[in-house]
Design an enzyme around this catalytic site. Structure first.
Site, PDB file in Angstrom:
ATOM      1  N   TYR A   1      24.554  87.129  53.335  1.00  0.00           N
ATOM      2  CA  TYR A   1      26.063  86.595  52.425  1.00  0.00           C
ATOM      3  C   TYR A   1      26.436  88.338  51.952  1.00  0.00           C
ATOM      4  CZ  TYR A   1      27.209  82.329  52.725  1.00  0.00           C
ATOM      5  OH  TYR A   1      26.884  80.753  53.211  1.00  0.00           O
TER       6      TYR A   1
ATOM      7  N   GLU B   1      24.842  75.165  49.354  1.00  0.00           N
ATOM      8  CA  GLU B   1      24.018  75.148  50.995  1.00  0.00           C
ATOM      9  C   GLU B   1      22.230  75.206  50.090  1.00  0.00           C
ATOM     10  OE1 GLU B   1      25.177  79.015  52.807  1.00  0.00           O
ATOM     11  OE2 GLU B   1      27.493  78.553  52.682  1.00  0.00           O
TER      12      GLU B   1
HETATM   13  C1  HEM Z   1      31.846  78.961  60.284  1.00  0.00           C
HETATM   14  C2  HEM Z   1      34.306  80.268  56.191  1.00  0.00           C
HETATM   15  C3  HEM Z   1      29.983  83.669  55.142  1.00  0.00           C
HETATM   16  C4  HEM Z   1      28.235  82.231  59.344  1.00  0.00           C
HETATM   17  C5  HEM Z   1      32.927  78.877  59.185  1.00  0.00           C
HETATM   18  C6  HEM Z   1      33.810  78.556  58.854  1.00  0.00           C
HETATM   19  C7  HEM Z   1      34.337  79.206  57.726  1.00  0.00           C
HETATM   20  C8  HEM Z   1      33.420  80.290  57.122  1.00  0.00           C
HETATM   21  C9  HEM Z   1      35.472  78.712  57.423  1.00  0.00           C
HETATM   22  C10 HEM Z   1      34.437  78.076  60.798  1.00  0.00           C
HETATM   23  C11 HEM Z   1      33.999  76.205  59.728  1.00  0.00           C
HETATM   24  C12 HEM Z   1      34.226  75.504  60.664  1.00  0.00           C
HETATM   25  O1  HEM Z   1      34.082  75.819  61.970  1.00  0.00           O
HETATM   26  O2  HEM Z   1      34.096  74.463  60.560  1.00  0.00           O
HETATM   27  C13 HEM Z   1      32.928  81.779  55.557  1.00  0.00           C
HETATM   28  C14 HEM Z   1      33.207  82.130  54.196  1.00  0.00           C
HETATM   29  C15 HEM Z   1      32.271  82.791  53.968  1.00  0.00           C
HETATM   30  C16 HEM Z   1      30.772  82.575  55.207  1.00  0.00           C
HETATM   31  C17 HEM Z   1      34.026  82.020  53.021  1.00  0.00           C
HETATM   32  C18 HEM Z   1      31.542  83.107  52.847  1.00  0.00           C
HETATM   33  C19 HEM Z   1      31.685  83.677  51.135  1.00  0.00           C
HETATM   34  C20 HEM Z   1      28.830  83.141  56.260  1.00  0.00           C
HETATM   35  C21 HEM Z   1      27.628  84.726  56.828  1.00  0.00           C
HETATM   36  C22 HEM Z   1      27.151  83.934  58.023  1.00  0.00           C
HETATM   37  C23 HEM Z   1      28.069  82.907  58.197  1.00  0.00           C
HETATM   38  C24 HEM Z   1      27.614  85.370  55.296  1.00  0.00           C
HETATM   39  C25 HEM Z   1      26.237  83.895  58.445  1.00  0.00           C
HETATM   40  C26 HEM Z   1      25.486  85.809  58.585  1.00  0.00           C
HETATM   41  C27 HEM Z   1      29.066  81.317  60.483  1.00  0.00           C
HETATM   42  C28 HEM Z   1      29.078  80.747  61.174  1.00  0.00           C
HETATM   43  C29 HEM Z   1      29.656  79.930  61.436  1.00  0.00           C
HETATM   44  C30 HEM Z   1      30.831  79.976  59.789  1.00  0.00           C
HETATM   45  C31 HEM Z   1      28.237  81.377  62.470  1.00  0.00           C
HETATM   46  C32 HEM Z   1      29.790  79.202  63.136  1.00  0.00           C
HETATM   47  C33 HEM Z   1      31.594  79.309  63.588  1.00  0.00           C
HETATM   48  C34 HEM Z   1      30.913  79.815  64.840  1.00  0.00           C
HETATM   49  O3  HEM Z   1      29.670  79.799  65.106  1.00  0.00           O
HETATM   50  O4  HEM Z   1      32.649  80.339  65.477  1.00  0.00           O
HETATM   51  N1  HEM Z   1      32.434  79.985  57.933  1.00  0.00           N
HETATM   52  N2  HEM Z   1      31.211  81.744  55.974  1.00  0.00           N
HETATM   53  N3  HEM Z   1      28.720  82.527  58.082  1.00  0.00           N
HETATM   54  N4  HEM Z   1      30.146  80.859  59.658  1.00  0.00           N
HETATM   55 FE1  HEM Z   1      30.351  81.040  57.861  1.00  0.00          FE
END
Ligand code: HEM
Length: 400
Positions: free
Chosen positions: A95, A137
């Protein structure tokens, strides 16, 4: 807890950031992968290329910021994202990396408009939002680990059988390579598949819905081989699974996740799928027969034509054997000789002719244009939002 001034500053700047939302998150991902190239192993690089993931992340951050003093308002959104994060093994230590690069991106895009005060307020707000995700989580990881047969991280599964379901969809029957227990899951949930493809320099992860009912023997995923269109190349992972993963081979899976799940309501169930969107809904069909054998089910599937119609005989057989199941097929462009219940696209008049009541649970999943059409039909029919359930494959799109 945030002070009043910070809350005001964050809320006041949400519209400005929203206006530049996509530019900021696109810059964010650029910075993220320059500063932390190892994260290319976690993020779906195809979603990156299409720009959908930056948009989904931007929308989530701004929704959270607009509700910064009452994050419980957006708990359903947090939950849905947290399920995906959990299935991908996103950890608390990730994060701050995201936060740092997001703030840098804001500065790069907004330039002098991003005053020290604004950046400081957003830094604090990000921390609050990140903590909310980390907490949700954490509970999900604990629950996953404590389940009988549950596991953290990835677990090797053997492909025990590959079955062709249509010209483009193939099912993979998967059993734990360690012969251990499988955990319970809910109909509609998905797993993440992790593969190392020899021609790709990073690890690839993709989510696939489980297409079978929960059982103790196996998982089944049913994968569409994604054909490239225009500038988009063929699906990297789906092609690899179809062509290079054979019976007897091993792939790694994370434990089932997701909040698009079958309810136990005492009302008819309407399952409307387009193309490979049938996977979670086929799991729900199999499950409801088992769990609520008296529930009326309307299973409506739209495909371009018969050769692309997955589980055709399976569903037909279920409908023949269970009088409470009513199955309908819509083919966009059928051959003259094939039978279907409707040609072209789904519409409200037709839907009302086969589903006798508004008081039902409506589930739908499919390509984005299909989902828009279904959603608009349900709205025109004045279906209560509480009775509408849907899932996007991939980053959340728009139904408007
Ligand atoms: C997917 C928001 C932090 C890694 C997503 C999605 C959203 C989101 C809206 C798409 C959900 C879906 O596909 O249904 C956020 C928010 C964060 C955050 C608001 C911080 C407050 C993180 C962090 C990581 C991360 C810290 C890791 C470094 C991913 C990955 C996906 C994902 C790998 C899958 C989508 C892809 O690979 O294209 N997140 N996220 N996220 N998030 Fe986050």
């Amino acid at each position: 807890i945030l002070d009043k001034q910070t809350i005001e500053t964050v809320k006041a700047t949400v519209p400005v950031l929203e206006e530049h939302g996509k530019a900021i998150t696109s810059r964010f991902y650029q910075l993220l992968f320059i500063n932390h190239p190892e994260l290319k192993n976690i993020f779906n690089q195809t979603n990156q290329r299409k720009g959908k993931q930056p948009q989904a992340l931007a929308n989530a951050v701004y929704a959270a910021a607009a509700n910064i003093d009452q994050l419980e308002n957006i708990l359903p959104v947090v939950n849905q994202i947290a399920h995906k994060h959990r299935s991908l093994n996103i950890k608390p230590e990730h994060y701050p990396i995201v936060g740092e690069n997001l703030l840098k991106a804001m500065q790069d895009v907004l330039k002098e408009a991003a005053t020290k005060e604004i950046i400081a307020a957003w830094a604090k707000a990000y921390e609050v939002i990140a903590d909310a995700f980390i907490q949700v989580e954490k509970e999900m990881y604990e629950e996953t680990e404590q389940k009988d047969g549950g596991w953290l991280d990835y677990r090797p599964f053997q492909v025990v059988e590959k079955v062709k379901e249509s010209d483009v969809i193939t099912s993979f029957y998967l059993k734990p390579a360690d012969n251990g227990l499988l955990p319970e899951f809910e109909a509609g949930q998905y797993i993440t598949v992790k593969v190392n493809i020899p021609t790709i320099p990073y690890t690839c992860q993709r989510q696939y819905s489980l297409s079978c009912k929960p059982n103790k023997e196996f998982f089944r995923i049913s994968v569409k081989k994604e054909k490239g269109i225009a500038e988009n190349p063929d699906g990297v992972v789906s092609t690899y699974l179809h062509e290079s993963v054979h019976e007897g081979d091993t792939i790694e899976l994370s434990a089932p996740a997701g909040d698009f799940v079958l309810n136990q309501a005492d009302k008819p169930l309407v399952l409307i799928s387009g193309g490979v969107g049938l996977t979670p809904l086929t799991s729900m069909l199999e499950t409801v027969l088992h769990e609520q054998p008296n529930r009326e089910v309307y299973y409506i599937h739209a495909a371009q034509h018969e050769n692309l119609h997955g589980f055709k005989d399976h569903v037909k057989q279920i409908a023949q054997q269970h009088e409470q199941v009513h199955a309908y097929t819509i083919y966009e462009k059928p051959e003259e000789t094939t039978h279907c219940d409707k040609t072209g696209f789904i519409d409200l008049t037709w839907l009302q002719s086969v589903v006798p009541t508004q008081e039902a649970s409506f589930y739908f999943c499919g390509p984005e244009p299909f989902m828009k059409t279904v959603y608009q039909a349900l709205q025109a029919w004045q279906i209560n939002e509480e009775n509408i359930y849907y899932e996007f494959f991939g980053p959340k799109g728009s139904l408007e």
